[in-house]
Design an enzyme around this catalytic site. Structure first.
Site, PDB file in Angstrom:
ATOM      1  N   LYS A   1      -9.955  14.385  -3.512  1.00  0.00           N
ATOM      2  CA  LYS A   1     -10.900  14.995  -2.562  1.00  0.00           C
ATOM      3  C   LYS A   1     -12.309  14.770  -3.101  1.00  0.00           C
ATOM      4  O   LYS A   1     -12.580  15.058  -4.264  1.00  0.00           O
ATOM      5  CB  LYS A   1     -10.701  16.519  -2.523  1.00  0.00           C
ATOM      6  CG  LYS A   1      -9.700  17.070  -1.542  1.00  0.00           C
ATOM      7  CD  LYS A   1      -9.764  18.625  -1.650  1.00  0.00           C
ATOM      8  CE  LYS A   1      -8.923  19.354  -0.668  1.00  0.00           C
ATOM      9  NZ  LYS A   1      -8.996  20.821  -0.859  1.00  0.00           N
TER      10      LYS A   1
ATOM     11  N   LYS B   1      -6.750  15.786  -6.608  1.00  0.00           N
ATOM     12  CA  LYS B   1      -6.548  16.015  -5.172  1.00  0.00           C
ATOM     13  C   LYS B   1      -7.134  14.899  -4.326  1.00  0.00           C
ATOM     14  O   LYS B   1      -7.081  14.946  -3.112  1.00  0.00           O
ATOM     15  CB  LYS B   1      -7.199  17.341  -4.765  1.00  0.00           C
ATOM     16  CG  LYS B   1      -6.693  18.558  -5.529  1.00  0.00           C
ATOM     17  CD  LYS B   1      -7.259  19.822  -4.900  1.00  0.00           C
ATOM     18  CE  LYS B   1      -7.781  20.782  -5.903  1.00  0.00           C
ATOM     19  NZ  LYS B   1      -8.424  21.957  -5.307  1.00  0.00           N
TER      20      LYS B   1
HETATM   21  N1  C2G Z   1      -7.556  28.804   3.153  1.00  0.00           N
HETATM   22  C1  C2G Z   1      -7.173  29.694   4.148  1.00  0.00           C
HETATM   23  N2  C2G Z   1      -7.415  29.395   5.435  1.00  0.00           N
HETATM   24  C2  C2G Z   1      -8.043  28.237   5.775  1.00  0.00           C
HETATM   25  C3  C2G Z   1      -8.441  27.336   4.766  1.00  0.00           C
HETATM   26  C4  C2G Z   1      -8.195  27.640   3.448  1.00  0.00           C
HETATM   27  O1  C2G Z   1      -6.594  30.765   3.854  1.00  0.00           O
HETATM   28  N3  C2G Z   1      -8.263  27.977   7.089  1.00  0.00           N
HETATM   29  C5  C2G Z   1      -7.259  29.158   1.755  1.00  0.00           C
HETATM   30  C6  C2G Z   1      -6.319  28.149   1.093  1.00  0.00           C
HETATM   31  O2  C2G Z   1      -4.961  28.455   1.434  1.00  0.00           O
HETATM   32  C7  C2G Z   1      -6.606  28.387  -0.387  1.00  0.00           C
HETATM   33  C8  C2G Z   1      -8.106  28.751  -0.383  1.00  0.00           C
HETATM   34  O3  C2G Z   1      -8.436  29.118   0.979  1.00  0.00           O
HETATM   35  O4  C2G Z   1      -5.849  29.492  -0.876  1.00  0.00           O
HETATM   36  C9  C2G Z   1      -8.988  27.609  -0.824  1.00  0.00           C
HETATM   37  O5  C2G Z   1      -8.689  26.486   0.013  1.00  0.00           O
HETATM   38  P1  C2G Z   1      -9.116  25.019  -0.529  1.00  0.00           P
HETATM   39  O6  C2G Z   1     -10.526  25.047  -0.959  1.00  0.00           O
HETATM   40  O7  C2G Z   1      -8.657  24.037   0.502  1.00  0.00           O
HETATM   41  O8  C2G Z   1      -8.236  24.904  -1.850  1.00  0.00           O
HETATM   42  P2  C2G Z   1      -7.086  23.831  -2.149  1.00  0.00           P
HETATM   43  O9  C2G Z   1      -7.605  22.466  -1.901  1.00  0.00           O
HETATM   44  O10 C2G Z   1      -5.877  24.307  -1.447  1.00  0.00           O
HETATM   45  O11 C2G Z   1      -6.937  23.947  -3.743  1.00  0.00           O
HETATM   46  O12 C2G Z   1      -4.789  24.933  -7.854  1.00  0.00           O
HETATM   47  C10 C2G Z   1      -4.910  25.289  -6.483  1.00  0.00           C
HETATM   48  C11 C2G Z   1      -5.872  24.377  -5.778  1.00  0.00           C
HETATM   49  O13 C2G Z   1      -7.121  24.336  -6.437  1.00  0.00           O
HETATM   50  C12 C2G Z   1      -6.063  24.840  -4.332  1.00  0.00           C
END
Ligand code: C2G
Length: 132
Positions: free
Chosen positions: A47, A45
């Site tokens: 990140k 990612k």
């Molecule tokens: N999320 C949310 N609302 C936000 C931010 C995040 O509902 N304002 C949700 C995202 O949609 C996700 C979860 O919180 O379902 C975790 O978000 P992230 O840590 O950003 O995860 P991500 O980078 O999307 O990684 O294999 C899947 C990946 O690991 C997901």
């Protein structure tokens, strides 16, 4: 017991994450979180997380909705996790809408996308702090 799984980085834990975890838990009795390792975050990612995997795991394990935290080390592990942990439902925020539908075909799991919490994101937090 109805088992639910979700995956993510959960860096700089905020109320958007909590809203997702709460709703995911409401869909069953047991919630597993596949937490992205530092290596996976960087390789897959691009990140860099503020908190290490161990710190992010510690935070997640303190949340009442979370029953088990496992490492997410690859995009490909989801199907085997779902089978291994006998998961009934896979849940992700709807920024991933449609991206994981294949899991239903591969494992028979129910795939659900929940509305993201607007305005809040780790990226936004970092940007706001830089403007201070
Ligand atoms: N999320 C949310 N609302 C936000 C931010 C995040 O509902 N304002 C949700 C995202 O949609 C996700 C979860 O919180 O379902 C975790 O978000 P992230 O840590 O950003 O995860 P991500 O980078 O999307 O990684 O294999 C899947 C990946 O690991 C997901």
């Amino acid at each position: 017991m109805r088992r639910v799984i979700t995956y993510g980085t959960f860096d700089m834990l905020h109320y958007g994450h909590i809203n997702l975890l709460r709703r995911a838990k409401e869909r069953g009795d047991y919630l597993i979180v596949g937490l992205s390792t530092d290596e996976f975050n960087w390789e897959a990612k691009h990140k860099k997380t503020y908190f290490s995997y161990e710190k992010r795991k510690q935070l997640l394990e303190a949340i009442r909705y979370v029953d088990l935290v496992i490492p997410e080390e690859s995009w490909a592990q989801k199907s085997q996790d779902i089978i291994l942990y006998q998961v009934d439902e896979f849940v992700m925020g709807d920024d991933w809408q449609g991206k994981f539908d294949y899991l239903a075909d591969e494992t028979g799991v129910e795939v659900t996308y929940l509305e993201r919490t607007p305005e809040i994101s780790t990226t936004q937090i970092k940007a706001d702090l830089n403007d201070k």
